[in-house]
Design an enzyme around this catalytic site. Structure first.
Site, mmCIF file in Angstrom:
data_model
loop_
_atom_site.group_PDB
_atom_site.id
_atom_site.type_symbol
_atom_site.label_atom_id
_atom_site.label_comp_id
_atom_site.label_asym_id
_atom_site.label_seq_id
_atom_site.Cartn_x
_atom_site.Cartn_y
_atom_site.Cartn_z
ATOM 1 N N ILE A 223 -2.126 -3.063 6.327
ATOM 2 C CA ILE A 223 -1.525 -2.162 7.316
ATOM 3 C C ILE A 223 -2.710 -1.414 7.921
ATOM 4 C CG2 ILE A 223 0.051 -0.244 7.729
ATOM 5 C CD1 ILE A 223 1.596 -1.058 5.253
ATOM 6 N N PRO A 224 -3.171 -1.820 9.107
ATOM 7 C CA PRO A 224 -4.506 -1.425 9.584
ATOM 8 C C PRO A 224 -4.581 -0.025 10.191
ATOM 9 C CG PRO A 224 -3.505 -2.899 11.172
ATOM 10 C CD PRO A 224 -2.533 -2.790 10.020
ATOM 11 N N CYS A 225 -4.402 0.988 9.357
ATOM 12 C CA CYS A 225 -4.500 2.359 9.852
ATOM 13 C C CYS A 225 -5.913 2.682 10.324
ATOM 14 C CB CYS A 225 -4.062 3.345 8.770
ATOM 15 S SG CYS A 225 -5.003 3.243 7.238
ATOM 16 N N HIS A 226 -6.907 1.899 9.897
ATOM 17 C CA HIS A 226 -8.284 2.145 10.329
ATOM 18 C C HIS A 226 -8.481 1.862 11.813
ATOM 19 C CE1 HIS A 226 -8.040 -2.108 9.086
ATOM 20 N NE2 HIS A 226 -8.933 -2.332 10.035
#
Length: 297
Positions: free
Chosen positions: A255-258
């Site tokens: 889950i690419p919160c970056h």
């Protein structure tokens, strides 16, 4: 409930030392990039020879340290934000027919049922293990329905990491099983090893789940803002709430919160440390075909 004891403390491995060295170098380059420090200066900051540092960094990133840092300058990041006006535009540019299909071949996300949410994971068994990654040591937890937890270790404290996992799934049963989680950890960072979709199981509020689903639509090598995520979920005034949901992401990288940054091109905070966010973004940019360079060697 933890059902199996384990040896929780181990000395740092060579891979951990390498990432720690790279992270310190990235942070130094990030804060001194305008001064254009040479290879010898950066290598001295991380206490390795220039030759060894250049080889180690290039093997890790695929490009030189200075070209890597070009990807993290504010001008470059702002340009990435300007490339697309929305997550939907970025998704379509990734060559897929609709934004909802961006991660169809890679990741599926399922939320626990309302009853499971109320019962805080009761009846769910989570197998977990500690593994190395390009960005340091991590703990990964998985259920029969998918990966439910992926956190990087900030201080190498295994006991603290297990306790945090247990707090996140308070009434779940934890089983230490690194043989089961090792292939999953490998597939997170090497899509070529994925023989099938990676499934993610999350426990959150309806709003959090909506935000995490929106994050799945950001292609690798692209960025978005908190404001754009808020618009994407149909709640453009909820930027603060979006920020909180992004910060509560339970499954790093998948889950690419970056990939969410401030609209001024400044990299916002990251649960697992700002240097790790820089490392992940630069690493992704260096692997996306057609990412522009600046001639910096």
């Amino acid at each position: 409930m933890l059902v199996q004891k384990q040896e929780l403390y181990r000395p740092l491995t060579a891979e951990q030392h390498q990432y720690n060295t790279i992270a310190r170098a990235i942070e130094y380059l990030y804060t001194h990039f305008k001064d254009q420090p040479d290879l010898e200066e950066v290598a001295a900051q991380v206490h390795v020879s220039p030759f060894h540092f250049q080889r180690m960094f290039t093997e890790w990133a695929g490009i030189s340290p200075k070209r890597f840092m070009q990807y993290l300058t504010a001008d470059f990041l702002k340009q990435k934000l300007m490339d697309f006006s929305s997550i939907s535009d970025a998704a379509e540019a990734a060559g897929l027919s609709s934004q909802s299909r961006v991660y169809d071949l890679f990741v599926t996300l399922e939320a626990v049922t309302p009853q499971e949410f109320r019962e805080k994971g009761a009846g769910i068994t989570i197998e977990y293990g500690f593994h190395q990654s390009p960005f340091g040591e991590l703990i990964i937890g998985a259920t029969s329905r998918g990966i439910c937890y992926l956190h990087f270790l900030q201080d190498g404290d295994h006991q603290k990491a297990v306790e945090h996992l247990q707090r996140s799934w308070e009434n779940a049963t934890l089983q230490f099983n690194p043989e089961k989680t090792a292939p999953l950890a490998e597939m997170v960072f090497d899509p070529s090893k994925r023989k099938e979709k990676l499934h993610v199981l999350v426990k959150g509020t309806n709003f959090q789940v909506k935000v995490w689903n929106a994050l799945l639509k950001i292609p690798s090598g692209q960025l978005t803002t908190y404001q754009d995520v808020a618009r994407g979920i149909g709640n453009p005034r909820a930027m603060q709430a979006v920020g909180s949901a992004v910060g509560a992401n339970p499954v790093a990288v998948l889950i690419p919160c970056h990939r969410v940054i401030r609209k001024n091109g400044v990299l916002a905070e990251y649960m697992w440390g700002p240097e790790r966010k820089k490392a992940i973004l630069g690493w992704e940019f260096s692997r996306v075909p057609g990412t522009p360079g600046t001639g910096i060697l």
